[in-house]
Design a protein around this motif. Structure first.
Motif, PDB file in Angstrom:
ATOM      1  N   SER A   3       0.930  -1.194   0.103  1.00 25.04           N
ATOM      2  CA  SER A   3       0.034  -0.097   0.085  1.00 25.04           C
ATOM      3  C   SER A   3       0.794   1.182  -0.208  1.00 25.04           C
ATOM      4  N   PRO A   4       0.569   1.987  -0.886  1.00 24.15           N
ATOM      5  CA  PRO A   4       1.392   3.630  -0.884  1.00 24.15           C
ATOM      6  C   PRO A   4       0.720   4.502  -0.068  1.00 24.15           C
ATOM      7  N   PHE A   5      -0.381   4.266   0.814  1.00 26.40           N
ATOM      8  CA  PHE A   5      -1.198   5.172   1.314  1.00 26.40           C
ATOM      9  C   PHE A   5      -0.544   5.331   2.853  1.00 26.40           C
ATOM     10  N   PHE A   6      -0.904   6.403   3.474  1.00 25.61           N
ATOM     11  CA  PHE A   6      -0.567   6.902   4.721  1.00 25.61           C
ATOM     12  C   PHE A   6       0.764   6.755   5.319  1.00 25.61           C
ATOM     13  N   ARG A   7       1.686   7.173   4.303  1.00 23.15           N
ATOM     14  CA  ARG A   7       3.297   7.253   4.484  1.00 23.15           C
ATOM     15  C   ARG A   7       3.296   8.448   5.670  1.00 23.15           C
ATOM     16  N   VAL A   8       4.323   8.263   6.463  1.00 22.95           N
ATOM     17  CA  VAL A   8       4.258   9.341   7.548  1.00 22.95           C
ATOM     18  C   VAL A   8       5.437  10.264   7.310  1.00 22.95           C
ATOM     19  N   HIS A   9       5.262  11.450   6.991  1.00 21.21           N
ATOM     20  CA  HIS A   9       6.197  12.506   6.709  1.00 21.21           C
ATOM     21  C   HIS A   9       6.869  13.012   8.033  1.00 21.21           C
ATOM     22  N   GLU A  10       8.008  13.194   7.846  1.00 19.02           N
ATOM     23  CA  GLU A  10       8.665  13.700   9.225  1.00 19.02           C
ATOM     24  C   GLU A  10       9.013  14.980   9.359  1.00 19.02           C
ATOM     25  N   GLY A  11       8.766  15.744   8.319  1.00 21.90           N
ATOM     26  CA  GLY A  11       8.983  17.158   8.603  1.00 21.90           C
ATOM     27  C   GLY A  11       8.081  17.955   7.660  1.00 21.90           C
ATOM     28  N   MET A  12       8.651  19.388   7.318  1.00 21.30           N
ATOM     29  CA  MET A  12       7.794  19.912   6.353  1.00 21.30           C
ATOM     30  C   MET A  12       7.777  19.129   5.121  1.00 21.30           C
ATOM     31  N   ALA A  13       6.500  19.512   4.461  1.00 19.67           N
ATOM     32  CA  ALA A  13       6.313  18.649   2.872  1.00 19.67           C
ATOM     33  C   ALA A  13       6.253  19.781   1.846  1.00 19.67           C
ATOM     34  N   GLY A  14       7.012  19.875   0.797  1.00 26.00           N
ATOM     35  CA  GLY A  14       6.921  20.840  -0.253  1.00 26.00           C
ATOM     36  C   GLY A  14       7.323  20.152  -1.516  1.00 26.00           C
ATOM     37  N   ALA A  15       8.339  20.671  -2.141  1.00 23.25           N
ATOM     38  CA  ALA A  15       9.031  20.016  -3.303  1.00 23.25           C
ATOM     39  C   ALA A  15       9.516  18.598  -2.822  1.00 23.25           C
TER      40      ALA A  15
END
Length: 449
Positions: free
Chosen positions: A79-91
């Motif tokens: 599954s490619p969903f619900f991945r956890v981003h560990e900081g600010m998301a931009g480019a």
């Protein structure tokens, strides 16, 4: 993978797809058939029947979730969903300690991580706390909430504006509050779920017209307009699944000719379309007062969260006093209002951000098409799909790109028809040209395996 394995996987996917298409109707029919007749059953038998029915596992919705999980397990696709981003998301973003080129967020102008925007939010927290904790009508307001609304009204050249705590809830509560029995709501066939939900809950008659087909809408209204008291036509400024937009001037002509209200959802077009980011009205050269309800969200270009409606004073007065999603909901958090106000100020002062976004979107579209990918009807403004026509392929490509350090989300059945399965790329003004070129090259390698 051998040819036999590939064929078996394709057959399994097709079988699961057909099963998923049937499950909602079948499960509901089974539940309806098993429903105890009131007054016909008593004692243990009735208790057992009710107990079997009152289970979340028996709901058609859960059956859909279970089958989607089963499809992934059978096809051995993570599954490619619900991945956890560990900081600010931009480019770019960080997931699991690794940096990825990121095409899975709506931070179109990079303002969610702009230092002055973050500082405005922090200052608001220091002054007002993290929440206003109650409805604005009954518990009072904070200055920053009204400052944001006045700034948005000025931006849209309208009398006033009202802000809600959720973009989805804005459409649901506004459409439901303004229209009801005896009215007609007509929307684009690809309208966002929030528009459809609002129409369904309103009690009004709901009809749709083919995507961006103003001629079909004109013909429809010519046939049925006289049967209804109030009629509203609902469009989107930029469609988030396909990246295209309507010919707004044509819909304005229809509004005049048939005497209907016109509502435009600018969730994805505010800050994206137009030379200075003023949205579809600037892009199409339409005066602001030719649209009755301007809807937008703060969660994308405006670096916050929530939604708003801008329009004439009678409209805003009605919504401020009677729309359930405003009257019975907590007021917008001061930190979010302050962040969106600061982001709006950047948007007005820095049109070069809009131009950078336009350049990146056009580059992505141009290079994707040159590589032979199907990008549908996208106009290359922030949203570009790569249509795979296979849910399995969309999931496999997304995971293969992730392995190469590129984060993009697939859209597949049942969210869209199988033939419309895709990868959906969101481009930001902060994406570098070399990141875009690298991504298309990686996708081409994966597609040719």
């Amino acid at each position: 993978m051998g040819m036999g394995d590939q064929i078996r996987k394709q057959l399994a996917a097709a079988a699961l797809k057909r099963q998923l298409e049937r499950v909602s109707g079948e499960a509901q029919a089974q539940l309806d058939g098993a429903a105890p007749q009131v007054g016909a059953r008593t004692g243990a038998l009735a208790d057992a029947s009710w107990d079997a029915r009152a289970r979340f596992e028996a709901m058609p919705l859960y059956q859909q979730v279970k089958l989607m999980k089963q499809m992934g397990e059978t096809l051995r696709v993570e599954s490619p969903f619900f991945r956890v981003h560990e900081g600010m998301a931009g480019a770019t973003t960080t997931i699991g300690g690794r940096e990825y080129i990121n095409f899975a967020n709506y931070n179109y102008l990079g303002l969610a991580s702009e230092p002055s925007v973050m500082a405005a939010a922090q200052d608001a927290i220091g002054h007002y706390g993290t929440s206003v904790s109650a409805s604005r009508m009954v518990a009072g307001e904070r200055p920053v909430q009204r400052e944001l609304e006045r700034a948005l009204a000025a931006f849209y050249e309208t009398d006033d504006c009202v802000a809600f705590v959720s973009g989805h809830a804005t459409n649901v509560t506004v459409i439901g509050a303004l229209f009801g029995h005896g009215d007609l709501i007509v929307h684009d066939a690809l309208a966002h779920n929030s528009i459809v939900q609002g129409a369904q809950l309103s009690g009004a008659k709901r009809l749709s017209f083919a995507h961006n087909d103003w001629r079909e809408l004109d013909s429809l209204l010519a046939r049925v307009r006289h049967e209804y008291r109030n009629v509203v036509v609902v469009l989107e400024g930029l469609y988030s699944m396909d990246g295209d937009y309507p010919e707004l001037e044509r819909f304005v002509e229809i509004r005049r000719r048939h005497g209907v209200f016109l509502m435009v959802d600018e969730a994805h077009s505010l800050g994206v379309l137009g030379e200075s980011g003023r949205g579809i009205r600037e892009h199409c050269g339409v005066p602001s007062d030719e649209v009755d309800l301007w809807m937008g969200t703060m969660s994308k270009t405006l670096a916050g969260c929530g939604g708003f409606i801008a329009g004439c004073q009678p409209l805003i007065d009605m919504l401020r006093h009677l729309a359930p999603g405003f009257l019975y909901s907590v007021g917008l958090a001061p930190a979010l209002a302050a962040a969106s106000l600061a982001a709006l100020e950047h948007l007005r002062a820095e049109p070069e951000r809009v131009q950078a976004l336009k350049a990146g979107g056009h580059q992505f579209l141009r290079e994707a098409r040159a590589a032979g990918f199907d990008t549908g009807t996208s106009a290359g403004y922030a949203v570009v799909p790569v249509i795979t026509r296979s849910s399995l392929k969309a999931a496999q490509w997304a995971n293969a790109l992730f392995d190469e350090g590129i984060n993009v989300q697939p859209i597949f059945y049942p969210a869209v028809e199988e033939r419309a399965a895709r990868l959906r790329f969101f481009i930001c003004s902060t994406h570098l040209p070399e990141q875009i070129t690298h991504t298309i090259a990686a996708l081409a390698r994966i597609a040719n395996r």
